[in-house]
Design a protein around this motif. Structure first.
Motif, PDB file in Angstrom:
ATOM      1  N   HIS A 177      40.024  30.873  40.208  1.00 52.33           N
ATOM      2  CA  HIS A 177      40.333  32.204  39.677  1.00 52.33           C
ATOM      3  C   HIS A 177      39.105  32.835  39.027  1.00 52.33           C
ATOM      4  CE1 HIS A 177      42.718  35.531  38.254  1.00 52.33           C
ATOM      5  NE2 HIS A 177      42.056  35.427  37.108  1.00 52.33           N
ATOM      6  N   ALA A 178      38.356  32.044  38.271  1.00 55.68           N
ATOM      7  CA  ALA A 178      37.155  32.586  37.638  1.00 55.68           C
ATOM      8  C   ALA A 178      36.192  33.130  38.683  1.00 55.68           C
ATOM      9  CB  ALA A 178      36.478  31.496  36.797  1.00 55.68           C
ATOM     10  N   SER A 179      36.086  32.453  39.816  1.00 55.79           N
ATOM     11  CA  SER A 179      35.196  32.907  40.879  1.00 55.79           C
ATOM     12  C   SER A 179      35.703  34.199  41.515  1.00 55.79           C
ATOM     13  CB  SER A 179      35.054  31.814  41.940  1.00 55.79           C
ATOM     14  OG  SER A 179      34.129  32.178  42.935  1.00 55.79           O
ATOM     15  N   LEU A 180      37.019  34.294  41.734  1.00 56.67           N
ATOM     16  CA  LEU A 180      37.597  35.523  42.288  1.00 56.67           C
ATOM     17  C   LEU A 180      37.452  36.689  41.312  1.00 56.67           C
ATOM     18  CD1 LEU A 180      40.823  33.981  43.805  1.00 56.67           C
ATOM     19  CD2 LEU A 180      39.009  35.094  45.117  1.00 56.67           C
ATOM     20  N   ARG A 181      37.551  36.394  40.034  1.00 52.58           N
ATOM     21  CA  ARG A 181      37.445  37.433  39.003  1.00 52.58           C
ATOM     22  C   ARG A 181      35.998  37.897  38.801  1.00 52.58           C
ATOM     23  NH1 ARG A 181      38.656  34.608  33.976  1.00 52.58           N
ATOM     24  NH2 ARG A 181      36.421  34.140  34.114  1.00 52.58           N
TER      25      ARG A 181
ATOM     26  N   ALA B  85      48.099  36.986  33.410  1.00 53.75           N
ATOM     27  CA  ALA B  85      49.032  35.946  33.843  1.00 53.75           C
ATOM     28  C   ALA B  85      48.377  34.581  33.826  1.00 53.75           C
ATOM     29  CB  ALA B  85      49.566  36.268  35.238  1.00 53.75           C
ATOM     30  N   VAL B  86      47.132  34.496  34.287  1.00 54.51           N
ATOM     31  CA  VAL B  86      46.418  33.223  34.289  1.00 54.51           C
ATOM     32  C   VAL B  86      46.195  32.735  32.863  1.00 54.51           C
ATOM     33  CG1 VAL B  86      44.194  32.130  34.782  1.00 54.51           C
ATOM     34  CG2 VAL B  86      45.311  33.524  36.525  1.00 54.51           C
ATOM     35  N   SER B  87      45.678  33.588  31.992  1.00 51.15           N
ATOM     36  CA  SER B  87      45.367  33.146  30.630  1.00 51.15           C
ATOM     37  C   SER B  87      46.631  32.768  29.859  1.00 51.15           C
ATOM     38  CB  SER B  87      44.578  34.226  29.880  1.00 51.15           C
ATOM     39  OG  SER B  87      45.341  35.416  29.747  1.00 51.15           O
TER      40      SER B  87
END
Length: 414
Positions: free
Chosen positions: A310-314, A327-329
């Motif tokens: 997710h960090a990479s997509l963000r 939602a992730v956090s």
């Protein structure tokens, strides 16, 4: 597939067949199902000839279908508006059909373009795959038509070839330049397994056992209800950037970048292409790591892999949005083992890997966080790896070609 999911599909098949009979004045030749998908890891890698690890959802698009001999294609959806759409198979062409009907019509067009002898049909659809949620509702729609037409016209095509047909329908007919992962997942996934896909050679896909419940785990889908439209140009721009980077590097695709050479490779690229390449190369490595952990029987180890993805997509691919980030956090703060956006991005859904029994607690925390931020409540549902496309109801009067061995769809999984 677990028994309750199988019972639900069988029960819905009867209802879909009944509606078909009323709409089209007679029984269907059969009822087929194709699921949406959740991609565990491997996002935006398939159109770079890379790797992905999807599972099929226990939510399906059902299709009752009957072949026609007059070249007419008649379409009806329980979720659509405007009644029955009637088309001529001979007149199908990219741009000639708009809206939801472009996806099933595109499959018929793609089959004919590939040289297969196909005619018309009456088609009635009913779906529980959420639309606009990043869960591949379009692929489910395409793939259920592909497997039904394969049976109706006795084509005998293997699963990966049907997936290619469905992908071509989305690319050339509906105008979305997606890779093949969504269609492969919808057709070729099996229950209690993840599909290890190599997009360069999809026919060599493998099933990786994934018994979440047996390992005390659950997977929660969080639909942020932020709808996305991958035909609006953003998706195409990302793909074009990746293709430009590969061309500058003299490679067939970004899949061919050696991860060990990544720092050197990035220094050779224009600044605007660096984050795209970094995401694709590191995401392929995350898929490989995830497969290794699953083969070792350690599904819990997927957690940090999801969060890194997710960090990479963000940060690198820049396809997240405030709702998916929240939602992730919120899921992680509530104790999820890992979480990430799934799907093409610009909205859609998040998946959270949780300890079994914690789904409600994690979902409640995400819902509370959405309320505090002024967002609409998300839709939440737990999922387990389900079966891919299949026939649910017996076919009556289905056509068979000589030497086809009947109308079963062959080679749907490996």
């Amino acid at each position: 597939m677990n028994r309750s999911a199988q019972w639900e599909d069988d029960s819905r098949a009867d209802g879909v067949a009944d509606v078909f009979a009323r709409l089209f004045a007679g029984p269907a030749d059969g009822v087929w199902a194709a699921p949406g998908r959740v991609n565990l890891i491997g996002e935006h890698t398939d159109y770079n000839d890379g790797f992905a690890l999807p599972i099929a959802l226990p939510r399906n698009t059902l299709l009752a279908a009957r072949a026609r001999t007059d070249g007419r294609l008649r379409l009806h959806s329980a979720q659509g508006e405007g009644g029955i759409t009637e088309l001529s198979v001979a007149a199908l062409a990219p741009g000639a059909v708009t809206g939801w009907a472009a996806y099933p019509a595109g499959v018929v067009w793609a089959l004919a373009e590939a040289g297969h002898t196909v005619g018309g049909a009456d088609l009635h659809f009913d779906s529980t795959v959420p639309t606009g949620a990043g869960l591949s509702s379009s692929a489910a729609l395409e793939c259920v038509v592909a497997v039904a037409y394969d049976a109706l016209y006795g084509l005998g095509l293997p699963g990966p070839e049907l997936a290619r047909i469905a992908q071509r329908a989305e690319n050339a007919f509906a105008g979305v330049p997606c890779g093949i992962m969504d269609q492969m997942a919808s057709i070729c996934c099996t229950a209690e397994a993840a599909l290890h896909l190599d997009a360069r050679t999809p026919q060599d896909h493998r099933q990786v056992p994934l018994d979440l419940r047996g390992q005390g785990l659950g997977l929660l889908v969080i639909d942020t209800r932020v709808s996305h439209d991958l035909a609006d140009g953003a998706y195409a721009a990302l793909r074009a950037g990746c293709e430009r980077a590969a061309a500058l590097l003299g490679l067939p695709a970004l899949r061919d970048v050696d991860a060990g050479e990544l720092p050197k490779v990035l220094r050779a690229l224009p600044a605007e292409l660096v984050p795209l390449v970094r995401h694709v190369v590191t995401e392929n490595a995350r898929v490989t790591e995830a497969v290794s952990r699953l083969r070792e029987g350690d599904a819990a180890a997927l957690g940090p892999i999801l969060t890194e993805g997710h960090a990479s997509l963000r940060d690198d691919y820049r396809v997240s949005c405030p709702e998916t980030d929240l939602a992730v956090s919120a899921a992680l703060d509530a104790g999820a083992l890992g979480a990430r956006m799934t799907g093409g991005g610009f909205g859609g859904s998040v998946i959270a890997l949780v300890e079994a029994g914690r789904e409600d607690a994690v979902g409640g925390s995400v819902t509370a966080a959405f309320g505090a931020a002024g967002h609409r409540p998300p839709r939440l549902f737990p999922v387990t790896p389900a079966a891919g496309a299949r026939r649910l109801a017996p076919e009556r009067g289905t056509r068979r070609s000589a030497g086809s061995g009947g109308s079963e769809v062959r080679g749907l999984s490996r």
